[in-house]
Design a protein around this motif. Structure first.
Motif, PDB file in Angstrom:
ATOM      1  N   LYS A   1      -4.012  -6.255   7.421  1.00 33.06           N
ATOM      2  CA  LYS A   1      -5.400  -6.334   7.856  1.00 33.06           C
ATOM      3  C   LYS A   1      -5.637  -7.749   8.356  1.00 33.06           C
ATOM      4  CE  LYS A   1      -7.174  -7.166   3.214  1.00 33.06           C
ATOM      5  NZ  LYS A   1      -8.014  -6.691   2.153  1.00 33.06           N
TER       6      LYS A   1
ATOM      7  N   GLN B   1     -10.410  -0.482  10.159  1.00 38.20           N
ATOM      8  CA  GLN B   1     -11.608  -0.720   9.344  1.00 38.20           C
ATOM      9  C   GLN B   1     -12.033  -2.187   9.434  1.00 38.20           C
ATOM     10  OE1 GLN B   1     -11.153   0.242   5.196  1.00 38.20           O
ATOM     11  NE2 GLN B   1     -13.340   0.107   4.807  1.00 38.20           N
TER      12      GLN B   1
ATOM     13  N   GLY C   1       0.834  -1.188   0.000  1.00 39.69           N
ATOM     14  CA  GLY C   1       0.000   0.000   0.000  1.00 39.69           C
ATOM     15  C   GLY C   1       0.869   1.238   0.000  1.00 39.69           C
TER      16      GLY C   1
ATOM     17  N   LYS D   1       1.143  -2.868   4.421  1.00 32.37           N
ATOM     18  CA  LYS D   1      -0.027  -2.692   5.276  1.00 32.37           C
ATOM     19  C   LYS D   1      -0.529  -4.062   5.705  1.00 32.37           C
ATOM     20  CE  LYS D   1      -1.558   1.760   3.647  1.00 32.37           C
ATOM     21  NZ  LYS D   1      -2.752   2.551   3.347  1.00 32.37           N
TER      22      LYS D   1
ATOM     23  N   ASN E   1       0.843   1.466  17.154  1.00 32.26           N
ATOM     24  CA  ASN E   1       1.183   2.119  15.896  1.00 32.26           C
ATOM     25  C   ASN E   1       2.520   1.536  15.465  1.00 32.26           C
ATOM     26  OD1 ASN E   1       1.968   3.762  13.817  1.00 32.26           O
ATOM     27  ND2 ASN E   1       1.202   5.635  14.767  1.00 32.26           N
TER      28      ASN E   1
ATOM     29  N   ARG F   1       4.409   1.325   1.549  1.00 34.65           N
ATOM     30  CA  ARG F   1       4.278   0.839   2.927  1.00 34.65           C
ATOM     31  C   ARG F   1       3.619  -0.532   2.903  1.00 34.65           C
ATOM     32  NH1 ARG F   1       1.813   4.800   7.390  1.00 34.65           N
ATOM     33  NH2 ARG F   1      -0.132   3.682   7.248  1.00 34.65           N
TER      34      ARG F   1
ATOM     35  N   SER G   1       1.477   5.195   1.919  1.00 34.78           N
ATOM     36  CA  SER G   1       1.195   6.045   3.076  1.00 34.78           C
ATOM     37  C   SER G   1       0.426   7.273   2.603  1.00 34.78           C
ATOM     38  CB  SER G   1       2.502   6.467   3.739  1.00 34.78           C
ATOM     39  OG  SER G   1       3.206   7.362   2.895  1.00 34.78           O
ATOM     40  N   LYS G   2       0.066   8.133   3.527  1.00 33.79           N
ATOM     41  CA  LYS G   2      -0.632   9.371   3.183  1.00 33.79           C
ATOM     42  C   LYS G   2       0.215  10.259   2.285  1.00 33.79           C
ATOM     43  CE  LYS G   2      -3.317   9.604   7.429  1.00 33.79           C
ATOM     44  NZ  LYS G   2      -3.556  10.349   8.672  1.00 33.79           N
TER      45      LYS G   2
ATOM     46  N   THR H   1      -2.012  -0.283  13.321  1.00 37.99           N
ATOM     47  CA  THR H   1      -2.141   0.707  12.268  1.00 37.99           C
ATOM     48  C   THR H   1      -2.689   0.056  11.001  1.00 37.99           C
ATOM     49  OG1 THR H   1      -0.153   1.688  13.180  1.00 37.99           O
ATOM     50  CG2 THR H   1      -0.856   2.520  11.052  1.00 37.99           C
ATOM     51  N   ASP H   2      -3.582   0.732  10.306  1.00 35.85           N
ATOM     52  CA  ASP H   2      -4.178   0.315   9.028  1.00 35.85           C
ATOM     53  C   ASP H   2      -5.198  -0.814   9.159  1.00 35.85           C
ATOM     54  OD1 ASP H   2      -2.511   2.132   7.670  1.00 35.85           O
ATOM     55  OD2 ASP H   2      -0.939   0.630   7.447  1.00 35.85           O
ATOM     56  N   ASN H   3      -5.526  -1.266  10.358  1.00 38.52           N
ATOM     57  CA  ASN H   3      -6.444  -2.396  10.494  1.00 38.52           C
ATOM     58  C   ASN H   3      -7.753  -2.023  11.190  1.00 38.52           C
ATOM     59  OD1 ASN H   3      -7.160  -5.096  10.086  1.00 38.52           O
ATOM     60  ND2 ASN H   3      -6.470  -5.654  12.119  1.00 38.52           N
TER      61      ASN H   3
END
Length: 154
Positions: free
Chosen positions: A44, A94, A32, A42, A142, A40, A34-35, A90-92
């Motif tokens: 899930k 959702q 993925g 990621k 994080n 990065r 990053s902003k 982080t990133d999980n």
């Protein structure tokens, strides 16, 4: 398996739209950004782990649906807190939020099967959850700040 910063470009050359993913320690790792648009890795929650936990929860509710409501809700709070402690990184969030919603739906379904008449409508169930709330999701770790903290220690 090709994985890393250039995996997306390599996948496009091979005719795939997305790079490959892999499961490890209950997480699906995928490529993925990053902003800021940098590469990065990621993570899930793995679909297999979510489905297994939901199935286990369903079976438990099926057996124990006629127990005291305080005992049922206490067990769910403890179970969700343990789940959050492992999977809330982080990133999980959702994925974990979806899991919490599915747990709420299972509770609604099985608590309505305590008698022949429906115990709850969705409005009544929301009031019930206000009285006995399920814990909310918060990022516990994080994983991208860990690197900075470790480098200060060294």
């Amino acid at each position: 398996m090709p994985f890393g910063r250039f995996a997306e470009q390599n996948a496009n050359h091979q005719g795939r739209s997305k790079p490959a993913t892999f499961d490890f320690l209950g997480f699906t790792h995928y490529c993925g950004k990053s902003k800021h648009g940098k590469f990065r890795v990621k993570r899930k929650t793995s679909k297999k782990k979510v489905q297994a936990k939901l199935k286990e929860t369903k079976e438990w509710l099926k057996i124990n649906r006629n127990k005291d409501i305080h005992m049922i809700m206490d067990r769910f709070k403890r179970s969700l807190v343990g789940y959050y402690n492992y999977y809330c990184i982080t990133d999980n969030t959702q994925s974990v939020n979806k899991f919490r919603d599915k747990i709420g739906y299972l509770l609604f379904k099985w608590l309505n099967r305590r008698s022949q008449r429906k115990s709850f409508t969705w409005d009544k169930f929301r009031l019930f959850l206000n009285k006995y709330p399920l814990p909310y999701v918060r990022v516990k770790v994080n994983i991208y700040n860990l690197r900075k903290e470790i480098s200060y220690i060294l």
